[in-house]
Write an enzyme that holds these catalytic residues in place. Structure first.
Site, PDB file in Angstrom:
ATOM      1  N   GLU A   1       0.811  -1.214   0.000  1.00 14.33           N
ATOM      2  CA  GLU A   1       0.000   0.000   0.000  1.00 14.33           C
ATOM      3  C   GLU A   1       0.846   1.266   0.000  1.00 14.33           C
ATOM      4  O   GLU A   1       0.465   2.274  -0.610  1.00 14.33           O
ATOM      5  CB  GLU A   1      -0.932   0.019   1.229  1.00 14.33           C
ATOM      6  CG  GLU A   1      -2.064  -0.997   1.180  1.00 14.33           C
ATOM      7  CD  GLU A   1      -1.709  -2.315   1.838  1.00 14.33           C
ATOM      8  OE1 GLU A   1      -2.614  -3.151   2.008  1.00 14.33           O
ATOM      9  OE2 GLU A   1      -0.517  -2.495   2.190  1.00 14.33           O
TER      10      GLU A   1
ATOM     11  N   PHE B   1     -11.790  -7.099  13.837  1.00 18.49           N
ATOM     12  CA  PHE B   1     -10.687  -7.516  12.975  1.00 18.49           C
ATOM     13  C   PHE B   1     -10.407  -6.438  11.923  1.00 18.49           C
ATOM     14  O   PHE B   1     -11.286  -6.037  11.188  1.00 18.49           O
ATOM     15  CB  PHE B   1     -11.028  -8.848  12.296  1.00 18.49           C
ATOM     16  CG  PHE B   1      -9.960  -9.347  11.370  1.00 18.49           C
ATOM     17  CD1 PHE B   1      -8.723  -9.758  11.858  1.00 18.49           C
ATOM     18  CD2 PHE B   1     -10.170  -9.397  10.001  1.00 18.49           C
ATOM     19  CE1 PHE B   1      -7.735 -10.222  11.003  1.00 18.49           C
ATOM     20  CE2 PHE B   1      -9.193  -9.856   9.136  1.00 18.49           C
ATOM     21  CZ  PHE B   1      -7.966 -10.270   9.635  1.00 18.49           C
ATOM     22  N   GLN B   2      -9.178  -5.954  11.884  1.00 14.13           N
ATOM     23  CA  GLN B   2      -8.700  -4.935  10.951  1.00 14.13           C
ATOM     24  C   GLN B   2      -9.480  -3.623  11.055  1.00 14.13           C
ATOM     25  O   GLN B   2      -9.632  -2.894  10.073  1.00 14.13           O
ATOM     26  CB  GLN B   2      -8.705  -5.457   9.507  1.00 14.13           C
ATOM     27  CG  GLN B   2      -7.699  -6.586   9.297  1.00 14.13           C
ATOM     28  CD  GLN B   2      -7.484  -6.950   7.848  1.00 14.13           C
ATOM     29  OE1 GLN B   2      -8.346  -6.744   6.996  1.00 14.13           O
ATOM     30  NE2 GLN B   2      -6.312  -7.504   7.538  1.00 14.13           N
TER      31      GLN B   2
ATOM     32  N   LYS C   1     -18.067  -0.220   5.682  1.00 13.37           N
ATOM     33  CA  LYS C   1     -18.317  -1.328   4.755  1.00 13.37           C
ATOM     34  C   LYS C   1     -19.799  -1.488   4.433  1.00 13.37           C
ATOM     35  O   LYS C   1     -20.173  -1.768   3.288  1.00 13.37           O
ATOM     36  CB  LYS C   1     -17.764  -2.636   5.330  1.00 13.37           C
ATOM     37  CG  LYS C   1     -17.887  -3.796   4.351  1.00 13.37           C
ATOM     38  CD  LYS C   1     -17.238  -5.069   4.865  1.00 13.37           C
ATOM     39  CE  LYS C   1     -17.374  -6.194   3.837  1.00 13.37           C
ATOM     40  NZ  LYS C   1     -16.740  -7.450   4.304  1.00 13.37           N
TER      41      LYS C   1
ATOM     42  N   MET D   1      24.285   9.745   3.556  1.00 14.41           N
ATOM     43  CA  MET D   1      24.133  11.046   4.202  1.00 14.41           C
ATOM     44  C   MET D   1      24.346  10.936   5.709  1.00 14.41           C
ATOM     45  O   MET D   1      24.949  11.826   6.333  1.00 14.41           O
ATOM     46  CB  MET D   1      22.756  11.639   3.915  1.00 14.41           C
ATOM     47  CG  MET D   1      22.591  13.065   4.412  1.00 14.41           C
ATOM     48  SD  MET D   1      23.766  14.216   3.658  1.00 14.41           S
ATOM     49  CE  MET D   1      22.906  14.624   2.139  1.00 14.41           C
TER      50      MET D   1
END
Length: 569
Positions: A53, A115-116, A165, A483
């Site tokens: 993602e 969940f999630q 959802k 760096m």
């Protein structure tokens, strides 16, 4: 007409002219992904499935920066949504217009540690221009329309839409509404008026314009500083070039302003700040008038605000009033869109010239660059410039290669340098390169990255190969976090703690494992041959360049010091 919410979403994206979406599916967003297949939207909107993602977020950002359009990114709930946060913050810091669309758990599961489940609107509140939690299907169309308007208006930036959802199962009335009719649409117009950000950029105060013209007339040593605001403002670059050429005074740039003034222009002094050129840093120290347009005076530019432009009257031009006097105190400011401010200034400008001032500024030359059997960073950038005719879009990650790219590649147009300037995101470059190439199929796109950064995003080679996105990746491989090592060398007594990258992978074999061509170069001649082959092939390539471990970015001013206190010349 009646239609399911996912179809409303797709229709609204088409209203906005969206042709490409980057994303990654998951359980809660499946109804939206099903709409691609069920209703044939995949024929109208390209979906690029990335490996992660975060890669999708950077790709949407790179697409937005390189095209001037709003980028779009999809993700599911929970870890899918939180994987976007680095990309959202990157877009926010650099004012890049991206709409992120996520789907959360259903209404009956919210607040139950389901969940999630995650409060992504709460998490992203500080790093978005605006965000939404859509609980009702009837709100969806207008929320999407408002989100796009906010993302692209004023000072651009990212917007997040989180949809429950259960909303994606619902059917709702939908009426097509072209973008040009949004402001007249009753309910949407009311929503836009209630939006937390003013969508109508105010007209610059004409008295403020005249005051700056008077200050210019009184100045003997003016300097123009251009930032990313001129790049973001549609149509501002031609007005900016007319302005500084009429003024005929030296011009310097932040890294985000790269391309506003052509790098090869006779008035361009180079980048300013921590790794700014001698000419730029000495000029800002001695100028009597500093005209800063669309920049934030960040700590990498105005390292010591108390001494920055200490001999000058400072004028700040910006679209965002909150930036005025935030980091550097100014003597005058103009609030407005850069294009409009410059347009008004140009109407009142008369030609100027400052021969003695310019001669002094440009007398500060850089250290001559090395030419020997070792492959030097500047040779890599000079070769990319020559082989691509200076036409390549350059994306970068963050570190030494980023600074070398800004210093040695002469950017000639806006959107040609795509880099994480504000947030400094390692792992940004490959995703951004994919997005830039999808938005600019006729332009060569070269990712300049380091071996440390590339480890963070190299899995997106799977995306590059699958969709045949001909991005050329050039790895500045010095087997260290360059760096950080430079700071350790100069400031931390050469204690190189945890910066050696004396381990795999073999980048050429890695590229081959993904079905992508690869080459390893140790000399300028080898690199030129490999780059020409890669460009001619029309395929994605990975080219590894062996760079000296102790190669440094010159010059360097330590953080918090006056810009002329060069630690490294």
């Amino acid at each position: 007409m009646k239609m399911k919410s996912p179809q409303v979403l797709m229709e609204c994206l088409l209203e906005q002219g969206v042709d490409t979406v980057f994303g990654y599916p998951g359980g809660t967003i499946l109804n939206i992904y099903d709409e691609f297949e069920r209703s044939g939207y995949k024929e109208k909107i390209r979906h690029i499935l990335t490996a992660h993602e975060q890669g999708a977020s950077h790709a949407a950002d790179g697409y937005a920066r390189s095209t001037g359009k709003v980028g779009v990114c999809f993700a599911t709930s929970g870890p899918g949504a939180t994987n976007l946060t680095t990309g959202i913050a990157t877009a926010y810091m650099d004012s890049s217009p991206v709409v992120f669309i996520t789907v959360n758990v259903g209404e009956n599961l919210i607040g139950k540690d389901s969940f999630q489940e995650v409060d992504i609107t709460g998490i992203t509140m500080p790093i978005t221009k605006c965000n939404y939690l859509v609980r009702r299907a009837e709100d969806l169309a207008d929320v999407i329309r408002e989100a796009f308007a906010i993302a692209r208006s004023g000072r651009p930036g990212p917007v997040l839409i989180d949809i429950l959802k259960n909303v994606t199962y619902e059917e709702v009335d939908y009426r097509p509404l072209p973008v040009e009719q949004h402001a007249a649409h009753g309910r949407l117009a009311a929503m836009l008026r209630r939006a937390s950000h003013d969508l109508k950029t105010p007209e610059p105060d004409h008295g403020d314009i005249q005051k700056l013209l008077d200050m210019i007339a009184a100045s003997q040593k003016p300097l123009v500083l251009v930032g990313g605001g001129v790049i973001r403002s549609k149509g501002a670059v031609p007005e900016f070039r007319k302005f500084f050429e009429t003024l005929n005074a030296p011009v310097t740039s932040t890294i985000m302003g790269g391309g506003a003034c052509p790098g090869s222009h006779r008035l361009f002094t180079g980048m300013i700040g921590m790794h700014g050129s001698h000419a730029s840093n000495f000029a800002v120290d001695q100028c009597d008038l500093l005209i800063a347009i669309g920049c934030r005076f960040s700590d990498r530019v105005a390292l010591d605000p108390a001494t920055f432009a200490r001999n000058a009257k400072i004028v700040h031009i910006d679209i965002d009033r909150s930036e005025i006097d935030k980091n550097v105190k100014t003597d005058h400011h103009i609030i407005g869109d850069a294009r409009r401010v410059l347009e008004l200034l140009n109407q009142g400008m008369t030609p100027h010239d400052y021969p003695e001032w310019k001669e002094w500024v440009f007398s500060h030359k850089e250290v001559p660059l090395k030419k020997d059997d070792i492959l030097h960073p500047h040779e890599v950038l000079e070769t990319i410039q020559a082989v691509t005719g200076g036409d390549a879009i350059i994306t970068t990650d963050v570190g030494q290669h980023q600074m070398w790219s800004a210093q040695y590649y002469h950017f000639s147009r806006p959107g040609q340098l795509i880099t994480s300037g504000g947030f400094g995101t390692m792992g940004f470059g490959l995703g951004a390169a994919m997005g830039a190439k999808m938005g600019n199929p006729d332009k060569p796109v070269v990712l300049c990255t380091g071996d440390g950064c590339f480890r963070m995003n190299c899995h997106e080679l799977a995306t590059v190969e699958h969709y045949h996105i001909p991005v050329i990746t050039v790895i500045f491989n010095n087997q260290t976090l360059g760096m950080v090592r430079q700071w350790q060398h100069l400031i931390y007594g050469e204690r190189y703690s945890q910066t050696d990258l004396d381990r795999g992978p073999d980048f050429v074999k890695l590229a081959n494992a993904y079905g992508i061509g690869g080459a390893r170069c140790a000399t300028q001649a080898e690199f030129e041959a490999a780059l020409k082959k890669a460009v001619a092939s029309g395929d994605p390539w990975v080219i590894e360049c062996a760079i000296d471990k102790d190669a440094m970015v010159h010059p360097m001013v330590p953080g918090g010091a006056p810009v002329t206190d060069f630690l490294l010349d």
